[in-house]
Every structure is written in C-alpha cells, then in structure tokens.
Design a protein around this motif. Structure first.
Motif, PDB file in Angstrom:
ATOM      1  N   VAL A   1       0.868  -1.172   0.000  1.00  0.00           N
ATOM      2  CA  VAL A   1       0.000   0.000   0.000  1.00  0.00           C
ATOM      3  C   VAL A   1       0.904   1.221   0.000  1.00  0.00           C
ATOM      4  CG1 VAL A   1      -1.722   1.323   1.261  1.00  0.00           C
ATOM      5  CG2 VAL A   1      -1.879  -1.176   1.175  1.00  0.00           C
ATOM      6  N   GLY A   2       0.691   2.105  -0.938  1.00  0.00           N
ATOM      7  CA  GLY A   2       1.542   3.280  -1.049  1.00  0.00           C
ATOM      8  C   GLY A   2       1.192   4.064  -2.285  1.00  0.00           C
ATOM      9  N   GLY A   3       2.173   4.599  -2.953  1.00  0.00           N
ATOM     10  CA  GLY A   3       1.917   5.398  -4.131  1.00  0.00           C
ATOM     11  C   GLY A   3       3.094   5.415  -5.081  1.00  0.00           C
ATOM     12  N   MET A   4       2.791   5.570  -6.365  1.00  0.00           N
ATOM     13  CA  MET A   4       3.856   5.607  -7.361  1.00  0.00           C
ATOM     14  C   MET A   4       3.482   6.577  -8.474  1.00  0.00           C
ATOM     15  SD  MET A   4       5.821   2.426  -9.125  1.00  0.00           S
ATOM     16  CE  MET A   4       4.349   1.690  -9.820  1.00  0.00           C
ATOM     17  N   ILE A   5       4.468   7.276  -8.956  1.00  0.00           N
ATOM     18  CA  ILE A   5       4.299   8.158 -10.101  1.00  0.00           C
ATOM     19  C   ILE A   5       5.266   7.703 -11.187  1.00  0.00           C
ATOM     20  CG2 ILE A   5       5.922   9.873  -9.153  1.00  0.00           C
ATOM     21  CD1 ILE A   5       4.116  12.017 -10.566  1.00  0.00           C
ATOM     22  N   SER A   6       4.781   7.677 -12.426  1.00  0.00           N
ATOM     23  CA  SER A   6       5.590   7.155 -13.530  1.00  0.00           C
ATOM     24  C   SER A   6       5.575   8.118 -14.706  1.00  0.00           C
ATOM     25  CB  SER A   6       5.047   5.805 -14.005  1.00  0.00           C
ATOM     26  OG  SER A   6       5.103   4.849 -12.992  1.00  0.00           O
ATOM     27  N   TYR A   7       6.650   8.031 -15.483  1.00  0.00           N
ATOM     28  CA  TYR A   7       6.750   8.831 -16.695  1.00  0.00           C
ATOM     29  C   TYR A   7       7.242   7.951 -17.836  1.00  0.00           C
ATOM     30  CZ  TYR A   7       8.309  12.278 -20.099  1.00  0.00           C
ATOM     31  OH  TYR A   7       8.485  12.991 -21.250  1.00  0.00           O
ATOM     32  N   GLU A   8       6.500   7.939 -18.922  1.00  0.00           N
ATOM     33  CA  GLU A   8       6.878   7.181 -20.115  1.00  0.00           C
ATOM     34  C   GLU A   8       7.757   8.064 -20.995  1.00  0.00           C
ATOM     35  OE1 GLU A   8       4.574   5.853 -24.029  1.00  0.00           O
ATOM     36  OE2 GLU A   8       3.811   4.822 -22.240  1.00  0.00           O
ATOM     37  N   VAL A   9       9.057   7.799 -20.960  1.00  0.00           N
ATOM     38  CA  VAL A   9       9.997   8.590 -21.744  1.00  0.00           C
ATOM     39  C   VAL A   9       9.705   8.431 -23.234  1.00  0.00           C
ATOM     40  CG1 VAL A   9      12.435   9.016 -22.244  1.00  0.00           C
ATOM     41  CG2 VAL A   9      11.727   8.334 -19.930  1.00  0.00           C
ATOM     42  N   ASN A  10       9.512   7.191 -23.658  1.00  0.00           N
ATOM     43  CA  ASN A  10       9.102   6.848 -25.019  1.00  0.00           C
ATOM     44  C   ASN A  10       8.486   5.457 -24.938  1.00  0.00           C
ATOM     45  OD1 ASN A  10      11.262   4.846 -25.268  1.00  0.00           O
ATOM     46  ND2 ASN A  10      12.660   6.578 -25.553  1.00  0.00           N
ATOM     47  N   PRO A  11       7.995   4.898 -26.042  1.00  0.00           N
ATOM     48  CA  PRO A  11       7.345   3.587 -25.956  1.00  0.00           C
ATOM     49  C   PRO A  11       8.216   2.469 -25.406  1.00  0.00           C
ATOM     50  CG  PRO A  11       6.769   4.664 -28.020  1.00  0.00           C
ATOM     51  CD  PRO A  11       7.819   5.513 -27.383  1.00  0.00           C
ATOM     52  N   ASN A  12       9.536   2.670 -25.340  1.00  0.00           N
ATOM     53  CA  ASN A  12      10.432   1.612 -24.890  1.00  0.00           C
ATOM     54  C   ASN A  12      11.039   1.839 -23.509  1.00  0.00           C
ATOM     55  OD1 ASN A  12      10.194   0.002 -27.236  1.00  0.00           O
ATOM     56  ND2 ASN A  12      11.670   1.311 -28.305  1.00  0.00           N
TER      57      ASN A  12
ATOM     58  N   LYS B   1      11.617  -4.902 -28.638  1.00  0.00           N
ATOM     59  CA  LYS B   1      11.081  -5.391 -27.372  1.00  0.00           C
ATOM     60  C   LYS B   1      11.361  -6.871 -27.124  1.00  0.00           C
ATOM     61  CE  LYS B   1       7.601  -1.803 -26.905  1.00  0.00           C
ATOM     62  NZ  LYS B   1       6.211  -1.458 -26.561  1.00  0.00           N
ATOM     63  N   GLN B   2      12.344  -7.419 -27.792  1.00  0.00           N
ATOM     64  CA  GLN B   2      12.748  -8.787 -27.485  1.00  0.00           C
ATOM     65  C   GLN B   2      13.618  -8.839 -26.235  1.00  0.00           C
ATOM     66  OE1 GLN B   2      14.605 -10.382 -31.074  1.00  0.00           O
ATOM     67  NE2 GLN B   2      12.676 -11.371 -31.651  1.00  0.00           N
ATOM     68  N   ILE B   3      14.385  -7.790 -25.993  1.00  0.00           N
ATOM     69  CA  ILE B   3      15.192  -7.683 -24.779  1.00  0.00           C
ATOM     70  C   ILE B   3      14.545  -6.646 -23.863  1.00  0.00           C
ATOM     71  CG2 ILE B   3      17.417  -7.007 -23.811  1.00  0.00           C
ATOM     72  CD1 ILE B   3      18.742  -8.052 -26.316  1.00  0.00           C
ATOM     73  N   ASN B   4      14.309  -7.039 -22.607  1.00  0.00           N
ATOM     74  CA  ASN B   4      13.662  -6.154 -21.644  1.00  0.00           C
ATOM     75  C   ASN B   4      14.485  -6.077 -20.361  1.00  0.00           C
ATOM     76  OD1 ASN B   4      10.687  -5.675 -22.802  1.00  0.00           O
ATOM     77  ND2 ASN B   4      11.296  -7.775 -23.239  1.00  0.00           N
ATOM     78  N   THR B   5      14.461  -4.925 -19.742  1.00  0.00           N
ATOM     79  CA  THR B   5      15.151  -4.722 -18.475  1.00  0.00           C
ATOM     80  C   THR B   5      14.205  -4.063 -17.480  1.00  0.00           C
ATOM     81  OG1 THR B   5      15.989  -2.572 -19.202  1.00  0.00           O
ATOM     82  CG2 THR B   5      17.423  -4.491 -19.528  1.00  0.00           C
TER      83      THR B   5
ATOM     84  N   LYS C   1      12.851 -12.493 -24.991  1.00  0.00           N
ATOM     85  CA  LYS C   1      11.626 -13.210 -25.324  1.00  0.00           C
ATOM     86  C   LYS C   1      11.343 -13.136 -26.812  1.00  0.00           C
ATOM     87  CE  LYS C   1       6.768 -13.644 -23.995  1.00  0.00           C
ATOM     88  NZ  LYS C   1       5.672 -13.120 -23.137  1.00  0.00           N
ATOM     89  N   THR C   2      11.007 -14.294 -27.400  1.00  0.00           N
ATOM     90  CA  THR C   2      10.522 -14.386 -28.774  1.00  0.00           C
ATOM     91  C   THR C   2       9.204 -15.146 -28.737  1.00  0.00           C
ATOM     92  OG1 THR C   2      11.588 -16.506 -29.286  1.00  0.00           O
ATOM     93  CG2 THR C   2      12.922 -14.514 -29.552  1.00  0.00           C
ATOM     94  N   SER C   3       8.654 -15.437 -29.905  1.00  0.00           N
ATOM     95  CA  SER C   3       7.384 -16.151 -29.959  1.00  0.00           C
ATOM     96  C   SER C   3       7.518 -17.606 -29.502  1.00  0.00           C
ATOM     97  CB  SER C   3       6.826 -16.123 -31.385  1.00  0.00           C
ATOM     98  OG  SER C   3       7.732 -16.738 -32.287  1.00  0.00           O
ATOM     99  N   ARG C   4       8.739 -18.141 -29.458  1.00  0.00           N
ATOM    100  CA  ARG C   4       8.935 -19.552 -29.118  1.00  0.00           C
ATOM    101  C   ARG C   4       9.772 -19.775 -27.866  1.00  0.00           C
ATOM    102  NH1 ARG C   4       7.567 -23.340 -32.645  1.00  0.00           N
ATOM    103  NH2 ARG C   4       9.132 -24.779 -31.786  1.00  0.00           N
TER     104      ARG C   4
ATOM    105  N   MET D   1      11.590 -17.928 -24.003  1.00  0.00           N
ATOM    106  CA  MET D   1      11.727 -16.845 -23.037  1.00  0.00           C
ATOM    107  C   MET D   1      12.827 -17.207 -22.046  1.00  0.00           C
ATOM    108  SD  MET D   1      11.122 -15.746 -19.724  1.00  0.00           S
ATOM    109  CE  MET D   1       9.978 -16.934 -19.035  1.00  0.00           C
ATOM    110  N   VAL D   2      13.716 -16.254 -21.778  1.00  0.00           N
ATOM    111  CA  VAL D   2      14.757 -16.419 -20.774  1.00  0.00           C
ATOM    112  C   VAL D   2      14.775 -15.174 -19.902  1.00  0.00           C
ATOM    113  CG1 VAL D   2      17.215 -16.796 -20.326  1.00  0.00           C
ATOM    114  CG2 VAL D   2      16.174 -17.764 -22.375  1.00  0.00           C
ATOM    115  N   TYR D   3      14.765 -15.356 -18.572  1.00  0.00           N
ATOM    116  CA  TYR D   3      15.006 -14.198 -17.709  1.00  0.00           C
ATOM    117  C   TYR D   3      16.106 -14.509 -16.705  1.00  0.00           C
ATOM    118  CZ  TYR D   3      11.893 -16.069 -13.939  1.00  0.00           C
ATOM    119  OH  TYR D   3      11.307 -16.826 -12.943  1.00  0.00           O
ATOM    120  N   LEU D   4      16.843 -13.471 -16.349  1.00  0.00           N
ATOM    121  CA  LEU D   4      17.891 -13.549 -15.343  1.00  0.00           C
ATOM    122  C   LEU D   4      17.684 -12.401 -14.359  1.00  0.00           C
ATOM    123  CD1 LEU D   4      20.574 -14.654 -14.184  1.00  0.00           C
ATOM    124  CD2 LEU D   4      21.762 -13.093 -15.767  1.00  0.00           C
ATOM    125  N   ASP D   5      17.397 -12.735 -13.122  1.00  0.00           N
ATOM    126  CA  ASP D   5      17.211 -11.746 -12.059  1.00  0.00           C
ATOM    127  C   ASP D   5      18.419 -11.792 -11.122  1.00  0.00           C
ATOM    128  OD1 ASP D   5      14.734 -11.206 -13.097  1.00  0.00           O
ATOM    129  OD2 ASP D   5      13.608 -12.293 -11.562  1.00  0.00           O
TER     130      ASP D   5
END
Length: 396
Positions: free
Chosen positions: A165-176, A225-229, A254-257, A259-263
C-alpha cells in the motif's frame, strides 16, 4: 532517511502507477487479450473478470515424509476495467490466503491489489495510481504470471514485500523506456505484530517514525522489445536508526517460441524483518524467549535463471534455477554467506489450444538449503513430483 522518505511520502501517498509495460506483474496476465485469446471478440472495457488457477496431483516430502495428494496450488480472481483512456482500476484476490486485515496497512494477505490508475499530461505520458499494488521491484520472477511459477525463490516468497500500500508516479519517456518512483509501507504488519506473530522479542529495537520505503525503477526495451530490463533501487526503514538498501536487476529475452530471464539482486537489511537469517542465527546460538531477536546488518543475494522453450507448436519445456545466500556482518562466527539456498524445477508442458492460456504439466520441483559447516545445522531437502494443469480463465 526521514527527509528522503518524507519527500516521497508527500509526493506519493495516495498515488501510485501501474507498470508502464502492458505485461507487468500488476496485470498477472497480458492486458491485451489478443495475446491470450487471439480469436476472442472484443470485450467490454469497463469490466473484465479473470480466474487464475493451478492445481494437480503431487507427491512431496514437505511434512518430512513422502505423501501423495491433490493440491490447489494457486487460485486468484482478477477484476479490471477502463472507464476511459485516462482512468482504470484493478482488484485481485488470492482465494487460498487469509482475508484477515493486516495491522500496518489494513489490507489482507488475500488482497494482492486494489488500485485506480489515472493518466495525465501531454500524450498521457504521466500516470499515478492509488491503492494496493505490486512492488515496483526489478524481478521478472515476480512479474511473471504467478501460476506459471511452480516454486518461488526466497527473494520473492519471503524477503520482498510483494503487494504494498503506497503510491507511485511514472513517466513514459518513449514507448520503450519508462521511469518510476514508488513509496510504500515497508511491511504489511506493524512493528510489534511482526515480532509477536513470529516469536521474536523486540530487544533494543525501536519502531521507525517513518516505517516506509521507496523504489526508483527504470523499465526498458530493446531490439523490437525482445530484450527487456527492469532495474530498481530500494531504500526503506523498519526499525529506527537502521536503513535498508537493495538493488535488483531483472533482464529478459523473449521471442514467440522462447523466453529467458535472469534476475540479480543484493539486499542489505539494517534489521532482518525478512527473518530468514535471524531464524538460523538464533538457532545456532541457542537463543530462546527474550533472547530471540531479529539480527542486524544482514545481507541477502540471489541469481535466478528461467528458460522456457516451445519444442513444437503444442509442447514446451520450462526450466528454472535459483541460487541465494544469506549472511550477517556482525556475526563473526558465521560471516556473510552462512546459508545457501537452491531452488529449481523442470516441467514438460502441453498447450492444447493456441489461443487459450491453458497448459497441462508434468514436473519436478526441488529445494536445497545448506549451512556453513561451523553451524552444524542439518541440510534441508525438498522434492516434489507433480501432474496438473493451470489456466487463466477469461470469465467475462
């Protein structure tokens, strides 16, 4: 610390923002239904109802002996909608969690989120959201649809405060790319309740005057958008005079077939409100009653890797492995890496319908916990074999 949190409390209490990307954890399923139900007709935007379900037959040694049973792993209800292009809402419940209110935020363990989102500014690039929402932490394990994760690591399941419970403000710099600042309560239970419910004495600790935290997060996308951070820094307080810091770096391909993520994450807790290291330290020193206190200057680190691959149009494999460490700076006999936790699973999945988020699975889930030799503590080993199904059901 007070000045920092007070500033962001002023900016953010009562406002928050959803993740800028459509597939964020606050959605738990893709917001664009065409990605789930390609042939489904347009649905009413003002109200959508989805049920997230995973259940099956399993045998495990969770209670210390081998046992076979039918088990409801996860059941959630998601209600969402858009009033217009500026205002939207989401409410999600976990049906197999307690509905009793938590003492710090007056929510419940069953309530994942209950929020409204408002977009504003030129081209609606700014947004704020009020209510209970998912933490804006750099973790694709957390952001993934929860019914996809057969077992969560300690970082997601026990260390993080996931729904805040809290609050967040966001700004979309561009679509990516987008930037986010979120303020929230450090824990869902109050300082005294967290101690009392888990059998710890308060000792010399005092409740923080501002028991809150703040996330500062960058979400990015590259190569169509195949690579995301999703990278985040967090600062918070639970006890007076003891400040927490953490860095979480989530990376996904991620592709259509496939997906790999590393946290990757590292956390320093001034006081161990996660209680994993504290439990081991108190057991090692034989502390009971008023001697059993939360440890100070605790560190947690983790690396989590998941790989999903379609073998054919209807068959896929899901593999996951996580390595986590826990330690304490002021425990000379133990050090900064006295506990190692391995989490892993492998599953063969069958998706019979291309346009439905339904899968049948056969899988193995394991967990191993080791301690430093000097601690002379028993190794913990968990194993599970499971056969079942999970389904994101678009009810309305």
């Amino acid at each position: 610390m007070k000045k920092t949190l007070s500033l962001f409390t002023t900016l953010g209490l009562g406002i928050a923002s959803l993740h800028a990307q459509e597939h964020a954890q606050t959605d738990s399923i893709p917001a664009k239904r065409s990605s789930l139900l390609l042939s489904e007709p347009a649905r009413a935007k003002s109200f959508q109802l989805d049920v997230l379900l995973r259940a099956g037959l399993q045998t495990d040694n969770g209670d210390g002996s081998s046992q076979a049973k039918a088990n409801l792993d996860d059941a959630r209800i998601l209600m969402s909608g858009d009033y217009n292009d500026r205002l939207s809402y989401k409410v999600r419940f976990r049906l197999n969690r307690s509905f009793a209110p938590t003492s710090q935020d007056n929510g419940s363990r069953a309530l994942d989120m209950a929020l409204i989102k408002y977009k504003f500014g030129k081209d609606l690039k700014w947004s704020v959201t009020a209510g209970k929402q998912s933490a804006m932490v750099g973790s694709y394990e957390f952001e993934n649809n929860p019914i996809y994760e057969y077992k969560f690591t300690d970082y997601v399941d026990r260390i993080l405060n996931l729904f805040v419970v809290g609050g967040m403000i966001s700004y979309e710099v561009n679509p990516n790319h987008s930037l986010h600042a979120q303020v929230y309560n450090t824990t869902n239970d109050s300082f005294m309740d967290l101690h009392a419910k888990n059998g710890f004495a308060v000792g010399d600790l005092e409740r923080s005057n501002v028991p809150m935290g703040a996330y500062f997060t960058w979400v990015g996308a590259f190569m169509n958008k195949q690579i995301n951070t999703k990278w985040s820094y967090n600062i918070s307080q639970f006890a007076k005079g003891h400040t927490n810091h953490s860095i979480s770096l989530a990376n996904k391909f991620k592709t259509s077939r496939q997906m790999v993520y590393l946290d990757l994450q590292y956390s320093y807790l001034g006081v161990d409100h996660a209680m994993i290291a504290s439990s081991a330290i108190n057991e090692f020193y034989g502390r009971t009653g008023d001697q059993r206190v939360l440890a100070k200057d605790v560190n947690y680190g983790s690396a989590i890797l998941r790989y999903d691959q379609f073998l054919t149009r209807k068959w896929e494999i899901a593999l996951k492995g996580g390595y986590e460490i826990a330690g304490a700076r002021n425990e000379d006999q133990l050090g900064r890496n006295f506990r190692q936790n391995w989490t892993y699973f492998a599953a063969l999945q069958h998706k019979p319908f291309h346009n439905q988020d339904l899968r049948f699975y056969l899988g193995y889930v394991g967990n191993t916990v080791n301690y430093k030799d000097a601690m002379n503590m028993a190794k913990s080993q968990y194993n599970r074999l499971a056969f079942g199904a999970y389904f994101t059901i678009p009810v309305l």
